[in-house]
Design an enzyme around this catalytic site. Structure first.
Site, PDB file in Angstrom:
ATOM      1  N   CYS A  83      -9.802   0.030  -0.747  1.00 55.69           N
ATOM      2  CA  CYS A  83     -11.113  -0.403  -1.258  1.00 55.69           C
ATOM      3  C   CYS A  83     -10.925  -1.302  -2.468  1.00 55.69           C
ATOM      4  CB  CYS A  83     -11.969   0.789  -1.676  1.00 55.69           C
ATOM      5  SG  CYS A  83     -12.434   1.926  -0.370  1.00 55.69           S
ATOM      6  N   ASP A  84     -11.883  -2.193  -2.660  1.00 52.48           N
ATOM      7  CA  ASP A  84     -11.915  -2.956  -3.897  1.00 52.48           C
ATOM      8  C   ASP A  84     -13.336  -3.416  -4.155  1.00 52.48           C
ATOM      9  OD1 ASP A  84     -11.332  -5.324  -5.881  1.00 52.48           O
ATOM     10  OD2 ASP A  84      -9.488  -4.170  -5.705  1.00 52.48           O
TER      11      ASP A  84
END
Length: 212
Positions: A83-84
């Site tokens: 995730c980012d």
């Protein structure tokens, strides 16, 4: 890295779940939802990556992190989550501020306005080689803190470690009037989107719960 979740997953027959992120907030979200993920930091150079839009950048970063960890031989057979997050404001992607001065200027530009927190998600099933991706979006309505409040907040150091220079559950909480969308996404990981991506890979979230 704590290997206890790894041993537990083999003992119970559950699939190994690996989080390709050093974010304590994402790890906490997964644990609160009943998962016991391992953590392996990807080491991806975020500054070296770019994309045509903030949404695309969030996805590129998530895919790079998940891909780097999924390629490691020690995660063979595991499900890897990358995730980012970035904050979209005025069409620009705002990640972690590089300095206290930048954080102050960021907050002065955000106060009294709304931005969209975008979190890219990538789930890789290393057992099959399949992967699914998606981006969750949540609108954040910022309050109007004065200069002294902004200076005091930045002096805590908190905004230097989070995308958009704020958190929902931290010292900046009084400076956020509200959100429209998934709060978990703002913290760093959207559970509804994660469920959808896992489902596309033929995996139910309930299969991954820690039953202890």
């Amino acid at each position: 890295m704590d290997h206890a979740p790894h041993l537990a997953s083999h003992a119970t027959g559950r699939r190994r779940l690996v989080l390709a992120s050093q974010s304590p907030a994402r790890l906490a979200l997964l644990r609160q939802a009943g998962f016991t993920p391992e953590v392996i930091v990807s080491g991806v150079d975020e500054e070296a990556l770019s994309a045509a839009s903030p949404r695309a950048l969030a996805q590129v970063l998530a895919e790079a992190k998940a891909g780097a960890v999924a390629a490691l031989p020690e995660v063979a057979g595991a499900l890897v989550i990358g995730c980012d997050s970035v904050l979209e404001l005025d069409g620009e992607a705002l990640g972690k501020p590089a300095s206290a001065e930048e954080a102050v200027n960021r907050w002065k530009s955000m106060r009294g306005r709304s931005g969209v927190l975008l979190t890219g998600h990538r789930v890789v099933d290393t057992a099959t080689g399949r992967a699914e991706s998606g981006v969750a979006a949540t609108t954040v309505r910022f309050a109007d803190p004065d200069d002294a409040e902004i200076a005091a907040y930045v002096a805590t150091g908190e905004p230097l470690h989070v995308a958009g220079a704020f958190t929902l559950q931290g010292r900046s909480a009084p400076f956020i009037d509200g959100i429209d969308g998934d709060p978990g996404n703002v913290i760093g990981l959207s559970m509804p989107l994660l469920r959808t991506l896992l489902g596309r890979l033929g995996v139910s979230v309930t299969e991954l719960w820690d039953q202890r």
